[in-house]
Design a protein around this motif. Structure first.
Motif, short mmCIF file in Angstrom:
data_model
loop_
_atom_site.label_atom_id
_atom_site.label_comp_id
_atom_site.label_asym_id
_atom_site.label_seq_id
_atom_site.Cartn_x
_atom_site.Cartn_y
_atom_site.Cartn_z
N VAL A 108 -19.24 10.58 -6.94
CA VAL A 108 -17.98 9.90 -6.01
C VAL A 108 -17.42 11.13 -5.31
O VAL A 108 -17.20 12.06 -5.52
N GLN A 109 -17.51 10.88 -3.93
CA GLN A 109 -17.46 11.80 -3.11
C GLN A 109 -15.68 11.82 -2.64
O GLN A 109 -15.02 12.74 -2.47
N SER A 110 -15.10 10.53 -2.68
CA SER A 110 -13.48 10.54 -2.34
C SER A 110 -13.16 9.02 -2.75
O SER A 110 -14.23 8.09 -2.77
N VAL A 111 -12.02 9.21 -2.97
CA VAL A 111 -11.28 7.53 -3.28
C VAL A 111 -10.01 7.46 -2.38
O VAL A 111 -9.16 8.46 -2.72
N ASP A 112 -9.80 6.69 -1.64
CA ASP A 112 -8.70 6.35 -0.41
C ASP A 112 -8.07 5.26 -1.22
O ASP A 112 -8.68 4.15 -0.87
N ILE A 113 -6.83 5.37 -1.23
CA ILE A 113 -5.94 4.18 -1.84
C ILE A 113 -4.85 3.69 -0.51
O ILE A 113 -4.32 4.68 0.13
N CYS A 114 -4.98 2.41 -0.07
CA CYS A 114 -4.21 1.89 1.18
C CYS A 114 -3.36 0.82 0.66
O CYS A 114 -3.46 0.10 -0.54
N ASP A 115 -2.53 0.54 1.59
CA ASP A 115 -1.56 -0.77 1.23
C ASP A 115 -2.16 -2.07 1.55
O ASP A 115 -2.07 -2.93 0.68
N LYS A 116 -3.30 -1.96 2.43
CA LYS A 116 -4.07 -3.22 2.68
C LYS A 116 -5.33 -3.01 3.24
O LYS A 116 -5.44 -1.81 3.72
N PRO A 117 -6.30 -3.67 3.31
CA PRO A 117 -7.42 -3.52 3.82
C PRO A 117 -7.55 -3.21 5.47
O PRO A 117 -6.87 -3.78 6.19
N GLU A 118 -7.97 -2.10 5.62
CA GLU A 118 -8.02 -1.56 7.14
C GLU A 118 -9.52 -1.02 7.46
O GLU A 118 -10.06 -0.39 6.36
N PRO A 119 -9.61 -0.70 8.51
CA PRO A 119 -10.99 -0.11 9.00
C PRO A 119 -10.84 1.34 8.60
O PRO A 119 -9.89 2.03 8.41
N ALA A 120 -12.14 1.83 8.28
CA ALA A 120 -12.18 3.12 7.72
C ALA A 120 -11.77 4.34 8.79
O ALA A 120 -12.51 4.19 9.82
N GLN A 121 -10.93 5.05 8.46
CA GLN A 121 -10.43 5.97 9.62
C GLN A 121 -10.40 7.50 8.74
O GLN A 121 -9.60 7.55 7.44
N LYS A 122 -10.79 8.50 9.45
CA LYS A 122 -10.60 9.85 9.02
C LYS A 122 -9.24 10.11 8.94
O LYS A 122 -8.52 10.39 9.68
N LYS A 123 -8.63 10.24 7.59
CA LYS A 123 -7.37 10.67 7.00
C LYS A 123 -7.24 12.18 7.25
O LYS A 123 -8.20 13.06 6.99
#
Length: 210
Positions: free
Chosen positions: A13-28
């Protein structure tokens, strides 16, 4: 951490991003501070698990056929209820020395950046470009305020006095309105008296029996 542990059986697993809602992948942006800009998602959440290899995605799809995945187990328990609240409260307590060290380091980098920009602006001042234009900078006869703590305190004190004076004027605004209303009433009364006096003078000038 729990999601990384659960999906690690499918691949790295390279990374896990948690968001409030589904959204397009963006570099955080990478968080450089643990005291500031630490927004945590609340309520229902959406997680994006990124594998190092595409085969991890196919293995993750096949997990649905093997039954549910348990996040909290005896080996890896997840704190809930009052234990979670206690842990959250303990994590919210800030170490003053650590916070001061981080703020000092940030201000040193900021001052260094400002000094480099001012040095670059001083070098470019009065030097024409390829087309012959001369860039006008804020340096000159009236340079900007110095970025010092004393200057900032003087500016804050001046703003405080100005705000207090404005609040005082607003507090007595009703007195100003009453004074203005009385002044207008007096002017109207004087105007009516002048009209009557002029009419009387005209009448006396026209009526001359002798």
């Amino acid at each position: 951490d729990s999601l990384s542990r659960l999906f690690s059986r499918c691949g790295h697993v390279q990374s896990v991003d948690i968001c409030d809602k589904p959204e397009p992948a963006q570099k955080k942006e990478k968080l450089t501070s643990k005291f500031f800009n630490c927004k945590t998602a609340k309520g229902f959440q959406v997680a994006y698990v990124v594998f190092k290899k595409p085969s991890g995605v196919q293995a993750a799809k096949a997990l649905s056929q093997k039954g549910p995945l348990l996040i909290s187990t005896e080996c890896h328990p997840v704190k809930t209820g009052i234990r979670k609240w206690i842990a959250s409260y303990a994590a919210s307590i800030v170490d003053p020395e650590e916070l001061k060290a981080e703020v000092d380091a940030y201000m040193q980098d900021y001052d260094k950046k400002i000094a480099e920009e001012e040095a670059r602006a001083a070098e470019e001042e009065g030097v024409p470009d390829e087309e012959g234009w001369v860039k006008v900078t804020r340096r000159g006869r009236r340079p900007g305020l110095p970025r010092t703590e004393a200057a900032s305190l003087r500016l804050l004190e001046r703003e405080r006095r100005k705000r207090a004076r404005k609040e005082l004027l607003n507090f007595y605004a009703w007195q100003h309105r009453e004074t203005k209303r009385e002044h207008i009433a007096q002017l109207r009364k004087r105007f009516e008296e002048d009209k009557q006096r002029i009419a009387l003078m005209r009448a006396q000038r026209k009526f001359r029996p002798y």
